[in-house]
Motif scaffolding. Structure first.
Motif, PDB file in Angstrom:
ATOM      1  N   GLY A  43       0.794  -1.312  -0.017  1.00 59.12           N
ATOM      2  CA  GLY A  43       0.148   0.211  -0.575  1.00 59.12           C
ATOM      3  C   GLY A  43       0.948   1.384  -0.097  1.00 59.12           C
ATOM      4  O   GLY A  43       0.414   2.119  -0.061  1.00 59.12           O
ATOM      5  N   GLY A  44       2.409   1.488  -0.690  1.00 62.17           N
ATOM      6  CA  GLY A  44       3.296   2.317   0.307  1.00 62.17           C
ATOM      7  C   GLY A  44       3.753   2.282   0.365  1.00 62.17           C
ATOM      8  O   GLY A  44       4.393   3.152   0.768  1.00 62.17           O
ATOM      9  N   THR A  45       3.642   1.921   1.914  1.00 63.43           N
ATOM     10  CA  THR A  45       4.379   2.285   3.249  1.00 63.43           C
ATOM     11  C   THR A  45       5.520   1.943   3.570  1.00 63.43           C
ATOM     12  O   THR A  45       6.006   3.033   3.498  1.00 63.43           O
ATOM     13  CB  THR A  45       3.811   0.931   4.306  1.00 63.43           C
ATOM     14  OG1 THR A  45       4.488  -0.544   3.587  1.00 63.43           O
ATOM     15  CG2 THR A  45       2.855   0.404   4.503  1.00 63.43           C
ATOM     16  N   ILE A 133      -0.696   4.392  12.353  1.00 63.93           N
ATOM     17  CA  ILE A 133      -0.959   5.120  10.389  1.00 63.93           C
ATOM     18  C   ILE A 133      -1.319   3.946  10.582  1.00 63.93           C
ATOM     19  O   ILE A 133      -0.788   2.117   9.906  1.00 63.93           O
ATOM     20  CB  ILE A 133       0.060   6.167  10.244  1.00 63.93           C
ATOM     21  CG1 ILE A 133       0.357   6.714  10.835  1.00 63.93           C
ATOM     22  CG2 ILE A 133      -0.075   5.909   8.649  1.00 63.93           C
ATOM     23  CD1 ILE A 133       1.895   7.881  11.076  1.00 63.93           C
ATOM     24  N   ALA A 134      -2.368   4.326   9.104  1.00 55.76           N
ATOM     25  CA  ALA A 134      -3.111   2.385   8.286  1.00 55.76           C
ATOM     26  C   ALA A 134      -3.406   3.652   6.283  1.00 55.76           C
ATOM     27  O   ALA A 134      -3.901   4.252   6.824  1.00 55.76           O
ATOM     28  CB  ALA A 134      -4.152   2.663   8.450  1.00 55.76           C
ATOM     29  N   LEU A 135      -2.346   3.083   6.147  1.00 56.90           N
ATOM     30  CA  LEU A 135      -2.031   3.898   4.502  1.00 56.90           C
ATOM     31  C   LEU A 135      -3.030   2.028   4.023  1.00 56.90           C
ATOM     32  O   LEU A 135      -1.691   1.375   3.522  1.00 56.90           O
ATOM     33  CB  LEU A 135      -0.738   3.735   4.496  1.00 56.90           C
ATOM     34  CG  LEU A 135      -0.225   4.293   2.983  1.00 56.90           C
ATOM     35  CD1 LEU A 135      -0.971   6.031   2.641  1.00 56.90           C
ATOM     36  CD2 LEU A 135       1.295   4.493   2.441  1.00 56.90           C
ATOM     37  N   LEU A 136      -3.820   2.115   3.201  1.00 56.36           N
ATOM     38  CA  LEU A 136      -4.859   2.254   2.255  1.00 56.36           C
ATOM     39  C   LEU A 136      -4.451   2.498   1.137  1.00 56.36           C
ATOM     40  O   LEU A 136      -3.860   3.292   0.622  1.00 56.36           O
ATOM     41  CB  LEU A 136      -6.203   2.483   2.117  1.00 56.36           C
ATOM     42  CG  LEU A 136      -6.621   1.876   3.943  1.00 56.36           C
ATOM     43  CD1 LEU A 136      -8.010   2.549   4.416  1.00 56.36           C
ATOM     44  CD2 LEU A 136      -6.080   1.336   4.540  1.00 56.36           C
ATOM     45  N   ARG A 137      -4.546   1.839   0.120  1.00 57.04           N
ATOM     46  CA  ARG A 137      -4.602   1.627  -1.206  1.00 57.04           C
ATOM     47  C   ARG A 137      -6.206   0.671  -1.986  1.00 57.04           C
ATOM     48  O   ARG A 137      -6.214  -0.302  -1.760  1.00 57.04           O
ATOM     49  CB  ARG A 137      -3.531   1.159  -2.195  1.00 57.04           C
ATOM     50  CG  ARG A 137      -3.233   1.051  -2.866  1.00 57.04           C
ATOM     51  CD  ARG A 137      -2.196   0.423  -3.554  1.00 57.04           C
ATOM     52  NE  ARG A 137      -1.556  -0.057  -5.127  1.00 57.04           N
ATOM     53  CZ  ARG A 137      -0.238  -0.355  -5.446  1.00 57.04           C
ATOM     54  NH1 ARG A 137       0.121  -1.192  -4.956  1.00 57.04           N
ATOM     55  NH2 ARG A 137       0.129   0.454  -7.178  1.00 57.04           N
ATOM     56  N   ASP A 138      -6.270   1.378  -3.102  1.00 53.36           N
ATOM     57  CA  ASP A 138      -7.077   0.455  -3.996  1.00 53.36           C
ATOM     58  C   ASP A 138      -7.139  -0.780  -3.936  1.00 53.36           C
ATOM     59  O   ASP A 138      -6.185  -1.194  -4.399  1.00 53.36           O
ATOM     60  CB  ASP A 138      -7.177   0.914  -5.642  1.00 53.36           C
ATOM     61  CG  ASP A 138      -8.565   0.372  -6.166  1.00 53.36           C
ATOM     62  OD1 ASP A 138      -8.532  -0.610  -6.166  1.00 53.36           O
ATOM     63  OD2 ASP A 138      -7.913   0.706  -7.404  1.00 53.36           O
ATOM     64  N   PRO A 139      -7.771  -1.302  -3.510  1.00 48.04           N
ATOM     65  CA  PRO A 139      -8.435  -2.816  -3.171  1.00 48.04           C
ATOM     66  C   PRO A 139      -7.585  -3.940  -4.326  1.00 48.04           C
ATOM     67  O   PRO A 139      -7.512  -5.079  -4.095  1.00 48.04           O
ATOM     68  CB  PRO A 139      -9.523  -3.314  -2.113  1.00 48.04           C
ATOM     69  CG  PRO A 139     -10.454  -2.582  -2.370  1.00 48.04           C
ATOM     70  CD  PRO A 139      -9.236  -0.735  -2.994  1.00 48.04           C
ATOM     71  N   VAL A 140      -8.584  -3.062  -5.231  1.00 49.42           N
ATOM     72  CA  VAL A 140      -8.085  -4.499  -6.378  1.00 49.42           C
ATOM     73  C   VAL A 140      -6.610  -3.861  -6.510  1.00 49.42           C
ATOM     74  O   VAL A 140      -5.851  -5.126  -7.254  1.00 49.42           O
ATOM     75  CB  VAL A 140      -9.463  -4.166  -7.243  1.00 49.42           C
ATOM     76  CG1 VAL A 140      -8.760  -4.076  -9.169  1.00 49.42           C
ATOM     77  CG2 VAL A 140     -10.119  -3.781  -6.750  1.00 49.42           C
ATOM     78  N   ALA A 288     -10.121   7.113  -1.229  1.00 47.75           N
ATOM     79  CA  ALA A 288      -8.775   8.036  -2.668  1.00 47.75           C
ATOM     80  C   ALA A 288      -9.310   7.111  -3.939  1.00 47.75           C
ATOM     81  O   ALA A 288      -9.749   7.896  -4.319  1.00 47.75           O
ATOM     82  CB  ALA A 288      -8.028   8.497  -2.000  1.00 47.75           C
ATOM     83  N   TRP A 289      -9.175   5.947  -4.357  1.00 52.29           N
ATOM     84  CA  TRP A 289      -9.704   5.535  -5.022  1.00 52.29           C
ATOM     85  C   TRP A 289     -10.901   5.863  -6.397  1.00 52.29           C
ATOM     86  O   TRP A 289     -11.371   5.471  -6.693  1.00 52.29           O
ATOM     87  CB  TRP A 289      -9.518   3.613  -5.232  1.00 52.29           C
ATOM     88  CG  TRP A 289      -9.769   3.077  -4.054  1.00 52.29           C
ATOM     89  CD1 TRP A 289     -11.492   2.896  -4.575  1.00 52.29           C
ATOM     90  CD2 TRP A 289      -9.911   3.295  -2.884  1.00 52.29           C
ATOM     91  NE1 TRP A 289     -11.098   2.160  -3.003  1.00 52.29           N
ATOM     92  CE2 TRP A 289     -11.033   2.154  -2.615  1.00 52.29           C
ATOM     93  CE3 TRP A 289      -8.574   3.718  -2.215  1.00 52.29           C
ATOM     94  CZ2 TRP A 289     -10.566   1.797  -0.709  1.00 52.29           C
ATOM     95  CZ3 TRP A 289      -8.163   3.245  -1.115  1.00 52.29           C
ATOM     96  CH2 TRP A 289      -9.172   2.249  -0.194  1.00 52.29           C
ATOM     97  N   ARG A 290     -11.533   6.078  -5.460  1.00 50.84           N
ATOM     98  CA  ARG A 290     -12.969   6.164  -5.566  1.00 50.84           C
ATOM     99  C   ARG A 290     -13.179   8.135  -5.817  1.00 50.84           C
ATOM    100  O   ARG A 290     -13.440   8.256  -6.886  1.00 50.84           O
ATOM    101  CB  ARG A 290     -14.550   5.775  -4.748  1.00 50.84           C
ATOM    102  CG  ARG A 290     -14.818   4.258  -4.681  1.00 50.84           C
ATOM    103  CD  ARG A 290     -16.096   4.792  -3.902  1.00 50.84           C
ATOM    104  NE  ARG A 290     -16.322   3.168  -4.136  1.00 50.84           N
ATOM    105  CZ  ARG A 290     -17.578   2.408  -3.170  1.00 50.84           C
ATOM    106  NH1 ARG A 290     -18.070   3.671  -2.484  1.00 50.84           N
ATOM    107  NH2 ARG A 290     -18.317   1.494  -3.390  1.00 50.84           N
TER     108      ARG A 290
END
Length: 294
Positions: A43-45, A133-140, A288-290
């Protein structure tokens, strides 16, 4: 002089072994993390970790990005964990020389912490004042990237579509085994959770319940890579760190490869739609991805 990051692997391993041995003996003199990056994998961590580690007041583990104590090394004991961090007096001197009015704030990053069935509860018990800190990314995209990552590391042999088909079978009963035996390390849950890891709403919800919303900061890889400065500034404010920025924000650990086939993208997007709805409701804003796809 060779930097720690560029040192040969055998040098790194020797340094880690020495750190572990000495760390156990001096664990009581060492700093404890004031914050943890708990996810997500792919996720960019790594990019965010290096940007945060560059801050003059931030202290990272010796020879590590993440110690993986709360997920797969918990049986080693808290002294083993604490021994991975610098001695407090040395950390204080180093920070004071660079930023006189600041105090050292230690951290580590492990992308499995957020997803592991027992890690959040262990963190809450052992580090009661820690921030997350939770860094999320488009799950797809995250799922596809994770598959490429596991292939490259030798933990996966199946093509992506087949791995998706096998996931439910591979993970069946694994959470129950982990909860029944805290020393059990599940290969499938750790390395083959391509879809399950991207169901963020339940993971973030659990963090909110354990730590409270004011101690959990959710950020997005899409925002960080598109406009890193405001994302970085918001994290420093959350952590109570003095304002500061690195000379540049670099992207690390990107894995090149063929694009995700359209039919698999549609399959995963359909699966994640209700989960993304739950995440938006939980956070009060679109992921963010949406938001960036509009």
């Amino acid at each position: 002089m060779i930097s720690r990051r560029d040192a040969p692997q055998w040098v790194k391993e020797a340094g880690r072994a020495a750190t572990r041995a000495g760390g156990r003996l001096t664990s009581g003199t060492r700093v404890l993390p004031g914050f943890l990056m708990v996810g997500t994998q792919r996720g960019g961590t790594t990019s965010l970790f290096r940007a945060l580690a560059a801050h003059p007041a931030v202290v990272q583990p010796n020879f590590h990005k993440g110690v993986h104590y709360f997920d797969v090394n918990y049986s080693r004991g808290f002294g083993w964990y604490r021994g991975h961090f610098p001695v407090r007096t040395r950390a204080e001197r180093r920070v004071a020389a660079a930023m006189p009015d600041a105090r050292p704030l230690a951290f580590e990053s492990a992308g499995y912490y957020m997803h592991h069935p027992l890690a959040p509860e262990r963190i809450a018990r052992d580090l009661p004042d820690v921030k997350l800190i939770a860094l999320l990314r488009d799950p797809v995209i995250r799922a596809y990237s994770a598959h490429k990552h596991e292939l490259a590391r030798g933990f996966e042999t199946e093509p992506f579509e087949r791995a998706l088909d096998l996931e439910a079978e591979r993970l069946a009963g694994e959470v129950e085994k982990i909860k029944a035996d805290p020393a059990y390390v599940s290969h499938g849950h750790r390395h083959h959770s391509y879809v399950d890891r991207g169901q963020y709403a339940e993971q973030i919800g659990r963090l909110f319940e354990l730590f409270g919303r004011d101690r959990v900061h959710v950020a997005y890889a899409e925002d960080f890579f598109a406009e890193p400065e405001p994302c970085y500034d918001a994290i420093l404010e959350f952590l109570g760190l003095p304002p500061w920025r690195p000379e540049s924000f670099e992207r690390h650990n990107a894995r090149p490869g063929s694009p995700l086939p359209d039919q698999l993208h549609r399959r995963l997007a359909g699966h994640y739609a209700p989960w993304d709805d739950k995440l938006a409701a939980l956070l009060g804003d679109e992921p963010a991805w949406r938001r960036r796809a509009r």
